[in-house]
Design a protein around this motif. Sequence first.
Motif, short mmCIF file in Angstrom:
data_model
loop_
_atom_site.label_atom_id
_atom_site.label_comp_id
_atom_site.label_asym_id
_atom_site.label_seq_id
_atom_site.Cartn_x
_atom_site.Cartn_y
_atom_site.Cartn_z
N ASP A 218 -9.16 -14.57 -1.82
CA ASP A 218 -9.77 -13.34 -1.62
C ASP A 218 -9.04 -12.06 -2.09
O ASP A 218 -9.66 -11.01 -2.57
CB ASP A 218 -9.98 -13.10 -0.09
N MET A 219 -7.86 -12.02 -1.99
CA MET A 219 -7.08 -10.92 -2.27
C MET A 219 -5.77 -11.37 -3.04
O MET A 219 -5.23 -12.23 -2.65
CB MET A 219 -6.54 -10.27 -0.97
N ILE A 220 -5.50 -10.21 -3.99
CA ILE A 220 -4.11 -10.69 -5.00
C ILE A 220 -3.22 -9.78 -4.82
O ILE A 220 -3.65 -8.13 -4.81
CB ILE A 220 -4.72 -10.92 -6.40
N GLY A 221 -2.03 -9.80 -4.38
CA GLY A 221 -1.04 -8.85 -4.46
C GLY A 221 0.04 -9.56 -5.17
O GLY A 221 0.88 -10.36 -4.90
N MET A 222 0.14 -9.05 -6.60
CA MET A 222 1.47 -9.67 -7.29
C MET A 222 1.95 -8.48 -8.03
O MET A 222 1.36 -7.44 -8.14
CB MET A 222 0.70 -10.67 -8.39
#
Length: 351
Positions: A218-222
């Motif tokens: 659902d969510m990407i933190g990269m």
Amino acid sequence: MIDFNNINRDNLIELLTTEDEKLIEQMFHEAYRIKLENVGNVVYFRGIIEFSNICTKNCFYCGIRKSNGKVERYMMSEEEILDMAKWCHDANYGSLVLQSGERSDEQFVEFVERILRKIKSQWNLGITLSLGEQTEETFKRWFDAGAHRYLLRIETSNQELYRTLHPADHKHDIRLESLDNLRKLGYQVGTGVMIGLPGQTAEDLADDIRFFKKRDIDMIGMGPYVVHHDTPLAEKMPNFDKERQLDLALRMIALTRIVLKDVNIASTTALQALDPKGREYGLRAGANIIMPVITDTKYRKQYLLYEDKPCVDENASMCRSCLEGRIQSVGESIRYGEWGDSPHFRRRQNG
Ligand code: 5AD
Ligand code: SF4
């Protein structure tokens, strides 16, 4: 010709490595178009409280790893955390993130549980946790106490590469299992990778994006890998090339937006460690979330996962006005006072 509506692994590899300016421009253009179509030109804030740098782990790349004796360790009090949560609410941020080094002792689990209940009982804030691998039971306790999003990066989808970045007892399989548990419990699940790691190939990065897709994240933190010199991994990258790291990280954001479409993607602070305008570039590349640091200034210098972390001398209000200007400068606006959940999550809930 690349069909951007139907990108395969070879296309991803080509787009991550091409030097053809036209193709690069086309990729970013397409990513921004897909962003507008799915999440608009609106940015949501999540105020991040880095409430403790005490960590039981020893990841080879991280500045606050357990064995780094140069770090002065801190743990905020309940009152300090609640003050920052109140600040976040008063500033109309909508959501906050609680992050710290990884601990799983009962005292810690209970502390977080108590804080969550206190925050939820006072303010209508969306809450994301970023507290590492935990047992299913702990995830459940925190969910029941009011957290509804969880960020747990896999760091890389390549198991071999993962092994070169961590001590033997840090297991990739446990990370995957944790992601499964989070999803099962009903969290909005976020993950991500570091980009430009020593030994990482374009194939690995293409597989990372395919991993996000396959797992229906659902969510990407990269963000880019940024050297910290008091860590073992620093030796493996003696010629750290900021420009290359930034370029690769922006391509990853654009391609993730193109492939995953309706997820929330953070424009992470590490981008700004490479270039003062890094986070704005991230928004233009397809990101739609910013996580302004609201950690009290007195702790910021002790929470350096990587070098050149920006804003360590600023306070939360300064970050707020600085970010407002930056976001407007790229033609986007901030949506205050709303949680800004991942549209993808809502869609998969509605089945
Ligand atoms: N460079 C970039 N990101 C880092 N992290 C830790 N150390 C570094 C570094 N040197 C990231 C990891 C972790 C997150 C909390 O911070 O991806 O999951
Ligand atoms: Fe600890 Fe996270 Fe740093 Fe690993 S990356 S050493 S788990 S704070």
